[in-house]
Design a protein around this motif. Structure first.
Motif, PDB file in Angstrom:
ATOM      1  N   ALA A   8       0.832  -1.201   0.000  1.00 26.56           N
ATOM      2  CA  ALA A   8       0.000   0.000   0.000  1.00 26.56           C
ATOM      3  C   ALA A   8       0.870   1.255   0.000  1.00 26.56           C
ATOM      4  CB  ALA A   8      -0.917   0.001   1.224  1.00 26.56           C
ATOM      5  N   ARG A   9       0.449   2.241  -0.796  1.00 26.03           N
ATOM      6  CA  ARG A   9       1.174   3.511  -0.857  1.00 26.03           C
ATOM      7  C   ARG A   9       0.720   4.407   0.296  1.00 26.03           C
ATOM      8  NH1 ARG A   9      -0.497   2.394  -6.031  1.00 26.03           N
ATOM      9  NH2 ARG A   9      -2.235   3.861  -5.827  1.00 26.03           N
ATOM     10  N   ILE A  10       1.667   4.763   1.160  1.00 23.35           N
ATOM     11  CA  ILE A  10       1.358   5.577   2.339  1.00 23.35           C
ATOM     12  C   ILE A  10       2.162   6.864   2.273  1.00 23.35           C
ATOM     13  CG2 ILE A  10       1.425   5.704   4.860  1.00 23.35           C
ATOM     14  CD1 ILE A  10       1.165   2.675   4.937  1.00 23.35           C
ATOM     15  N   LEU A  11       1.471   7.972   2.404  1.00 19.21           N
ATOM     16  CA  LEU A  11       2.121   9.285   2.405  1.00 19.21           C
ATOM     17  C   LEU A  11       2.066   9.865   3.811  1.00 19.21           C
ATOM     18  CD1 LEU A  11       3.387  11.730   0.949  1.00 19.21           C
ATOM     19  CD2 LEU A  11       1.048  12.524   0.441  1.00 19.21           C
ATOM     20  N   ILE A  12       3.243  10.237   4.341  1.00 22.67           N
ATOM     21  CA  ILE A  12       3.343  10.856   5.661  1.00 22.67           C
ATOM     22  C   ILE A  12       3.612  12.344   5.456  1.00 22.67           C
ATOM     23  CG2 ILE A  12       4.580  10.909   7.853  1.00 22.67           C
ATOM     24  CD1 ILE A  12       5.400   7.984   7.309  1.00 22.67           C
ATOM     25  N   GLU A  39       6.592  17.690   3.436  1.00 25.47           N
ATOM     26  CA  GLU A  39       7.024  18.537   4.541  1.00 25.47           C
ATOM     27  C   GLU A  39       6.077  19.690   4.824  1.00 25.47           C
ATOM     28  OE1 GLU A  39      10.920  19.792   3.527  1.00 25.47           O
ATOM     29  OE2 GLU A  39      11.765  17.762   3.514  1.00 25.47           O
ATOM     30  N   GLY A  40       5.047  19.857   4.025  1.00 22.28           N
ATOM     31  CA  GLY A  40       4.107  20.955   4.227  1.00 22.28           C
ATOM     32  C   GLY A  40       2.838  20.718   3.435  1.00 22.28           C
ATOM     33  N   GLY A  41       1.912  21.657   3.526  1.00 23.50           N
ATOM     34  CA  GLY A  41       0.636  21.493   2.848  1.00 23.50           C
ATOM     35  C   GLY A  41       0.753  21.476   1.342  1.00 23.50           C
ATOM     36  N   LEU A  42       1.534  22.407   0.783  1.00 20.84           N
ATOM     37  CA  LEU A  42       1.687  22.477  -0.667  1.00 20.84           C
ATOM     38  C   LEU A  42       2.397  21.248  -1.220  1.00 20.84           C
ATOM     39  CD1 LEU A  42       2.588  26.254  -1.105  1.00 20.84           C
ATOM     40  CD2 LEU A  42       0.380  25.145  -1.488  1.00 20.84           C
ATOM     41  N   SER A  43       3.442  20.803  -0.530  1.00 20.74           N
ATOM     42  CA  SER A  43       4.141  19.604  -0.992  1.00 20.74           C
ATOM     43  C   SER A  43       3.257  18.366  -0.832  1.00 20.74           C
ATOM     44  CB  SER A  43       5.455  19.418  -0.236  1.00 20.74           C
ATOM     45  OG  SER A  43       5.226  19.192   1.145  1.00 20.74           O
ATOM     46  N   THR A  44       2.352  18.380   0.145  1.00 19.32           N
ATOM     47  CA  THR A  44       1.402  17.275   0.298  1.00 19.32           C
ATOM     48  C   THR A  44       0.494  17.177  -0.920  1.00 19.32           C
ATOM     49  OG1 THR A  44       1.387  17.461   2.716  1.00 19.32           O
ATOM     50  CG2 THR A  44      -0.486  16.339   1.687  1.00 19.32           C
ATOM     51  N   MET A  45      -0.016  18.322  -1.362  1.00 18.41           N
ATOM     52  CA  MET A  45      -0.887  18.312  -2.532  1.00 18.41           C
ATOM     53  C   MET A  45      -0.131  17.824  -3.762  1.00 18.41           C
ATOM     54  SD  MET A  45      -3.726  19.085  -1.255  1.00 18.41           S
ATOM     55  CE  MET A  45      -4.503  18.925  -2.857  1.00 18.41           C
ATOM     56  N   GLU A  46       1.121  18.231  -3.903  1.00 14.72           N
ATOM     57  CA  GLU A  46       1.925  17.784  -5.039  1.00 14.72           C
ATOM     58  C   GLU A  46       2.168  16.282  -4.978  1.00 14.72           C
ATOM     59  OE1 GLU A  46       3.944  17.512  -8.455  1.00 14.72           O
ATOM     60  OE2 GLU A  46       2.789  19.242  -7.748  1.00 14.72           O
ATOM     61  N   GLN A  47       2.476  15.767  -3.783  1.00 15.82           N
ATOM     62  CA  GLN A  47       2.723  14.339  -3.627  1.00 15.82           C
ATOM     63  C   GLN A  47       1.442  13.523  -3.858  1.00 15.82           C
ATOM     64  OE1 GLN A  47       5.623  13.222  -3.946  1.00 15.82           O
ATOM     65  NE2 GLN A  47       6.395  12.653  -1.904  1.00 15.82           N
ATOM     66  N   VAL A  48       0.306  14.046  -3.457  1.00 12.31           N
ATOM     67  CA  VAL A  48      -0.959  13.353  -3.696  1.00 12.31           C
ATOM     68  C   VAL A  48      -1.180  13.178  -5.195  1.00 12.31           C
ATOM     69  CG1 VAL A  48      -3.479  13.607  -3.576  1.00 12.31           C
ATOM     70  CG2 VAL A  48      -2.095  13.966  -1.535  1.00 12.31           C
ATOM     71  N   ARG A  49      -0.880  14.233  -5.965  1.00 10.65           N
ATOM     72  CA  ARG A  49      -1.052  14.143  -7.413  1.00 10.65           C
ATOM     73  C   ARG A  49      -0.047  13.177  -8.041  1.00 10.65           C
ATOM     74  NH1 ARG A  49      -2.494  19.669  -6.618  1.00 10.65           N
ATOM     75  NH2 ARG A  49      -0.313  20.311  -6.641  1.00 10.65           N
ATOM     76  N   ARG A  50       1.187  13.182  -7.534  1.00 10.15           N
ATOM     77  CA  ARG A  50       2.237  12.365  -8.144  1.00 10.15           C
ATOM     78  C   ARG A  50       2.224  10.928  -7.626  1.00 10.15           C
ATOM     79  NH1 ARG A  50       6.873  10.242  -7.035  1.00 10.15           N
ATOM     80  NH2 ARG A  50       6.788  10.969  -4.876  1.00 10.15           N
ATOM     81  N   PHE A  51       2.190  10.758  -6.312  1.00  6.68           N
ATOM     82  CA  PHE A  51       2.338   9.455  -5.671  1.00  6.68           C
ATOM     83  C   PHE A  51       1.013   8.684  -5.610  1.00  6.68           C
ATOM     84  CE2 PHE A  51       2.993   7.147  -1.431  1.00  6.68           C
ATOM     85  CZ  PHE A  51       3.739   6.121  -2.001  1.00  6.68           C
TER      86      PHE A  51
END
Length: 413
Positions: A8-12, A39-51
């Protein structure tokens, strides 16, 4: 760990590197290996789109964008509307919890994180997510198969050229209406070209709705075309179809059936019925609507039933209506049903100049059926008349046109 969760893909998502390492260490100790970080809200949104994570562990307090705003933005994306989001927070109060769940959080973890609680909640939500996706995939597959089956039915419809040929060959006008109460229906109607412009027209209605009823219509469709030699003999055709269906159908399954041979040159109808709703006939422009005999036993119940053929005059200016009981038994907004007698009266009220399609529209309105209204039963209506305007020319009937093979359709145009 339950099978299938290790990949499972897990994002922290946490701005504190120590917290990220601690949470990742707990997950890796339980064999979770597909982990990424933000590491922050903006990078979370980017990782959600990519990962495209299967689960997000989200800290509420981040410098550039709050966890609440991240939740709202993720939930606004259709692909992540149901993905599990576990919020990590050091503050636990009723108001804050209400805000979290309103923003789209699936669950929360209190800081400092308890390893056992973390693993238990991650496993529960991943299992739920996998089950939800499996159910969604199943529904999409079933929907695709139902759509393919529906297209198969639609593809059996006579094309406009064939309908035009049949109408012109017999100086007739024809229109039909068909709607199923679910994705697939148990109503079946069709046209069977015979000879010299004569043709048969049938309407069947199987018990039930959906896949089973639709499969039975395919069976009947094949049987009707197997007995081409009986297409000019309504009673004989029904008797043979009954013998075959008795052996094919399960107990409790049966069909009502109406078959009419239209011979415009002789000005004659030959009719046989297997407990179908009565055809309604208007003989001539000045005639009054009359219910045709609809006696007979349903097809597929008892062997040895013999069906009789009756004859009706069908002079120029006549009009004929065939319908399934989805029309006569449709409950209007007050729960009332128009019934056979009400349809007879509604047909009498139709002006002689109306086209068959306009007649169908009038009858649907009289019964309370409107476009888009849900139907409790599959509904089919076929209307034809001998009120077509005379064609110019020497009276020839498209000698160059090739007569189509026997056709049937599960719907109308």
């Amino acid at each position: 760990m339950p099978e299938g969760l290790a990949d499972a893909r897990i994002l922290i998502a946490d701005d504190d590197p120590l917290c990220r390492r601690l949470v990742a260490g707990v997950l890796r100790a339980q064999k979770f290996t597909n982990i990424e970080f933000a590491e922050g809200g903006l990078s979370t949104m980017e990782q959600v789109r990519r990962f495209r994570p299967d689960l997000l562990l989200l800290d509420m307090q981040m410098p550039d964008m709050s966890g609440l705003d991240v939740c709202r933005e993720i939930r606004a994306q259709a692909d992540f509307a149901d993905a599990p989001i576990l919020v990590q927070t050091a503050t636990v109060d009723r108001k804050k919890m209400g805000e979290l769940f309103a923003a789209g959080a699936s669950d929360f973890l209190s800081k400092p994180i308890n390893p056992s609680e973390l693993i238990a909640r991650v496993v529960v939500h991943l299992e739920r997510w996998n089950s939800l996706r499996a159910l969604r995939d199943y529904r999409e597959r079933i929907s695709g198969e139902l759509e393919a089956a529906r297209r198969m039915q639609v593809e059996l419809l006579p094309d406009p050229i064939t309908l035009q040929w049949a109408a012109r060959a017999a100086d007739l006008r024809i229109a039909s209406y068909n709607r199923s109460s679910s994705e697939l229906g148990g109503d079946l109607w069709g046209m069977l070209p015979i000879s010299n412009g004569a043709f048969g027209i049938f309407l069947a209605d199987f018990t039930g709705h959906g896949i089973n009823a639709a499969l039975n219509t395919f069976r009947l469709h094949a049987l009707i075309h197997e007995y081409k030699a009986l297409h000019d003999d309504p009673g004989g055709l029904l008797s043979m179809l009954n013998e075959r269906l008795v052996r094919l159908l399960r107990i409790g399954q049966f069909a009502t059936f109406m078959y009419v041979v239209v011979d415009h040159r002789a000005g004659l109808l030959k009719v046989a019925s297997a407990a179908a709703p009565p055809a309604i006939l208007v003989q001539g422009v000045e005639g009054r609507a009359r219910l045709c005999d609809s006696s007979g036993f349903p097809l597929g119940i008892e062997r040895g039933v013999r069906y009789r053929t009756s004859r009706r005059k069908f002079p120029a200016g006549s009009r004929l209506l065939l319908f399934s009981d989805g029309l006569s038994e449709f409950p209007d907004t007050k729960g009332k049903r128009i019934g056979d007698d009400g349809l007879q009266a509604a047909l009498n009220a139709c002006e002689p100049a109306l086209t068959p399609q306009e007649v169908i529209d009038r009858l649907c309105a009289a019964a309370g059926i409107i476009d888009g209204s849900p139907l409790p039963d599959d509904t089919t209506i076929v209307c034809l008349d001998r009120r077509a305007a005379p064609r110019k020319g020497d009276g020839t009937r498209d000698h160059a046109a090739k007569q189509p093979s026997a056709l049937s359709t599960f719907g109308g145009r």
